[in-house]
Design a protein around this motif. Structure first.
Motif, short mmCIF file in Angstrom:
data_model
loop_
_atom_site.label_atom_id
_atom_site.label_comp_id
_atom_site.label_asym_id
_atom_site.label_seq_id
_atom_site.Cartn_x
_atom_site.Cartn_y
_atom_site.Cartn_z
N THR A 31 0.87 -1.26 -0.11
CA THR A 31 -0.19 -0.02 -0.09
C THR A 31 0.81 1.27 -0.12
OG1 THR A 31 -0.12 0.32 2.36
CG2 THR A 31 -1.77 -1.10 1.73
N ILE A 32 0.27 2.07 -0.55
CA ILE A 32 0.93 3.81 -0.26
C ILE A 32 -0.23 4.54 0.36
CG2 ILE A 32 1.45 5.79 -1.40
CD1 ILE A 32 2.95 4.30 -3.48
N ASN A 33 0.09 4.91 1.65
CA ASN A 33 -0.85 5.85 2.45
C ASN A 33 -2.11 4.72 2.68
OD1 ASN A 33 0.76 7.94 2.28
ND2 ASN A 33 -0.52 9.10 1.21
N GLY A 34 -1.76 3.48 3.03
CA GLY A 34 -2.91 2.65 3.29
C GLY A 34 -3.83 2.15 2.51
N ARG A 35 -3.53 2.33 1.03
CA ARG A 35 -4.31 1.97 -0.20
C ARG A 35 -3.83 1.23 -1.10
NH1 ARG A 35 -9.85 1.97 -0.25
NH2 ARG A 35 -10.78 3.64 1.06
N MET A 36 -4.17 0.05 -1.56
CA MET A 36 -3.63 -0.43 -2.67
C MET A 36 -3.74 0.35 -3.90
SD MET A 36 -4.94 -4.41 -1.80
CE MET A 36 -4.01 -5.28 -3.19
N LEU A 37 -2.77 0.23 -4.70
CA LEU A 37 -2.92 0.84 -6.20
C LEU A 37 -4.25 0.96 -6.62
CD1 LEU A 37 -1.50 2.40 -8.51
CD2 LEU A 37 -0.65 0.26 -9.18
N ALA A 71 9.17 -3.13 -8.82
CA ALA A 71 9.10 -4.44 -8.81
C ALA A 71 7.52 -4.69 -9.35
CB ALA A 71 9.17 -5.05 -7.55
N ASP A 72 7.54 -5.40 -10.52
CA ASP A 72 6.12 -5.70 -11.14
C ASP A 72 5.04 -6.39 -9.81
OD1 ASP A 72 6.99 -4.40 -13.34
OD2 ASP A 72 7.62 -6.34 -14.40
N ASP A 73 5.59 -7.29 -9.53
CA ASP A 73 4.92 -8.25 -8.71
C ASP A 73 4.49 -7.37 -7.30
OD1 ASP A 73 3.85 -10.68 -7.88
OD2 ASP A 73 5.32 -11.11 -6.47
N ASP A 74 5.35 -6.30 -6.84
CA ASP A 74 4.82 -5.75 -5.70
C ASP A 74 4.00 -4.67 -6.15
OD1 ASP A 74 6.74 -7.16 -4.42
OD2 ASP A 74 7.93 -5.72 -3.77
N ARG A 75 4.16 -3.97 -7.13
CA ARG A 75 3.16 -3.02 -7.62
C ARG A 75 1.75 -3.73 -8.09
NH1 ARG A 75 6.08 -2.12 -11.64
NH2 ARG A 75 4.63 -2.82 -13.32
N GLY A 76 2.02 -4.87 -8.63
CA GLY A 76 0.65 -5.59 -9.07
C GLY A 76 0.08 -5.88 -7.85
N HIS A 77 0.59 -6.02 -6.57
CA HIS A 77 -0.21 -6.21 -5.58
C HIS A 77 -0.21 -5.18 -4.58
CE1 HIS A 77 1.01 -10.37 -6.51
NE2 HIS A 77 -0.26 -10.79 -5.76
#
Ligand SMILES: [Cu+2]
Length: 491
Positions: A231-237, A318-324
């Motif tokens: 998350t960024i600021n507690g929210r997933m992309l 990281a595609d995997d982390d951004r994807g999650h």
């Protein structure tokens, strides 16, 4: 605010109450009157965190939110903070990056009193230095992946400088954080992004021999931690409010890596970051870079000129982390549609980009040599970490100091990493200057966390200007919890 404190004292005097009377109130919890007397109240409390629609986690938080509320202090202006612990576990709230006393720093190893379970503590301190700091729990988690900084106990602090560090239109605070950790027998941590990249052959041979010997005895690889949600600021992309900008705006991003264990990267396609401060401290040479890297607990303040209209993903490489979930949408006014990600060209992160090359650091009064080593899987399957052969006792308490300081002297730490892991090294209650990175001399960059690459050697200098017991540790929770800590004291 000082006036409020005064009026509270006045109230106590006129009503004939002794301060000690508070001890008899139920569970030491503050009344509304008490809370009014403090500048800030932080409640440590389990709460739901909605990281995406219908994706709700439960975690220990500050004030029932994640990240914890942004606390804005003023450089050198005293504050009083009530910390109320509504959990069953004694807690420590650490003011990361601040030059304050050990009594309020928030580290049991330094002797800071715990905030008792279902109890409270009121503290007063003078925030400094100016810039982006943060607050987080300093509890040991060990094998409990709901404790320590695996929880939601992370929030940003901004200490307003007496003069502003740069020209910008507005500020945006970003806190990077993963949730739902699990143990694994291998990691996928990025390794090959630091510059200078020189490694030390002796450190490599030592580390590789130790690992080979351990695996040869039939030991498995020690545990690593991975995460399900990012998350960024507690929210997933894609599941939070986008950052809304206008063409031509200069946006100052204050970015905090609030992870317990991970190194993070960030890019914003077709834009560059002008880095103006590292760990809250203005850099001698603000420079433009396409990618940011932040070790655990590192902060970067960077200005982005909004000059490429569209809808973009500000996200992890990281595609995997951004994807999650590790990203946030940035949307220009009058633009809509799907957010775009463009993989940046390879780029190495080099702290020395932000210094002026000519200057050299003054000689230290004394140099301490420190070698960091890993005992693979030695502690019930976890890697045990040592500094000069000694693992810090795993009880979250004070131990005798290993290094002794004299006030006013300048010290150099020559840190040698005999492991293949990158360590985000942190010194409490002091800022340090980067003076040698993997053989490259430098000066002028003041930080409180520095990433030390696998089999690398760095030197950092600090002035002993804040007497008291001082903790030094790797900020990777899994490393600090299993021995990677030591104490300095003043003689
Ligand atoms: Cu470490």
């Amino acid at each position: 605010m000082a006036r409020l404190v005064e009026s509270r004292r006045e109230f106590l005097r006129t009503t004939g109450l002794a301060a000690g009377a508070l001890l008899f109130s139920p569970q030491n919890v503050f009344s509304a009157q008490d809370e009014a007397a403090a500048d800030y109240t932080v409640r440590i409390k389990a709460a739901p965190i909605e990281i995406a629609p219908n994706q709700i986690l439960s975690s220990v938080t500050y004030n029932s939110q994640f990240p914890g509320p942004l606390l804005r202090f003023k450089d050198g202006q005293q504050v009083t903070v009530n910390i109320i612990n509504e959990t069953d576990t004694p807690e420590q709230l650490h003011w990361h990056g601040q030059k304050i006393s050990a009594d309020v720093d928030g580290s049991a190893e330094e002797g800071t009193p715990y905030i008792p379970a279902h109890g409270q503590r009121r503290i007063t301190f003078t925030p400094k230095p100016a810039g982006l700091r943060f607050y987080h729990t300093h509890n040991r988690a060990g094998a409990d992946l709901s404790a320590g900084q695996y929880s939601g106990q992370v929030g940003p602090v901004y200490i307003e400088p007496k003069e502003n560090p740069g020209r910008y239109d507005r500020e945006v605070f970003l806190v990077l954080k993963e949730f739902e950790p699990t143990l694994s027998r291998g990691g996928d941590m990025p390794q090959d992004f630091l510059s200078p990249s020189a490694t030390d052959n002796i450190l490599r041979e030592t580390g590789e021999a130790a690992m080979k010997a351990s695996l040869g005895k039939g030991m498995p690889h020690g545990y690593e931690v991975g995460y399900k949600f990012f998350t960024i600021n507690g929210r997933m992309l894609g599941h939070g409010e986008p950052i809304r900008v206008k063409q031509g705006e200069r946006v100052l991003f204050h970015i905090l890596n609030g992870s317990a264990t991970e190194i993070r990267s960030l890019a914003l396609p077709n834009h560059v970051f002008e880095v103006i401060a590292l760990d809250g401290n203005p850099v001698p040479n603000p420079a433009r870079v396409p990618v940011l890297w932040l070790g655990t607990a590192e902060r970067i303040s960077a200005i982005v000129e909004m000059n490429h209209p569209g809808v973009w993903i500000l996200g992890d490489l990281a595609d995997d982390d951004r994807g999650h979930g590790m990203g946030i949408v940035l949307e220009y006014a009058n633009r809509s549609g799907r957010p775009h990600w463009v993989k940046p060209k390879p780029f190495r992160w080099d702290y020395t980009n932000f210094t002026k090359s000519s200057a050299t650091a003054p000689a230290p009064d004394e140099t301490f040599d420190m070698t960091f080593a890993k005992d693979n899987a030695a502690e019930e399957g976890f890697n045990r970490w040592t500094i000069n052969g000694v693992a810090y006792p795993m009880n979250n308490e004070m131990a005798p100091a290993s290094f002794h300081l004299k006030e006013g002297k300048r010290y150099r730490l020559r840190m040698r990493n005999a492991s293949d892991d990158i360590h985000p090294i942190h010194l409490h209650r002091h800022s340090f200057e980067l003076t040698n990175l993997a053989g490259t001399k430098t000066s002028g960059i003041m930080k409180d966390v520095v990433m030390l690459g696998g089999y690398q050697q760095h030197e950092i200098d600090f002035i002993a200007d804040n007497p008291g017991v001082t903790l030094f540790h790797c900020h990777q929770q899994l490393h600090m919890d299993f021995g990677f800590m030591t104490l300095f004291d003043y003689t």
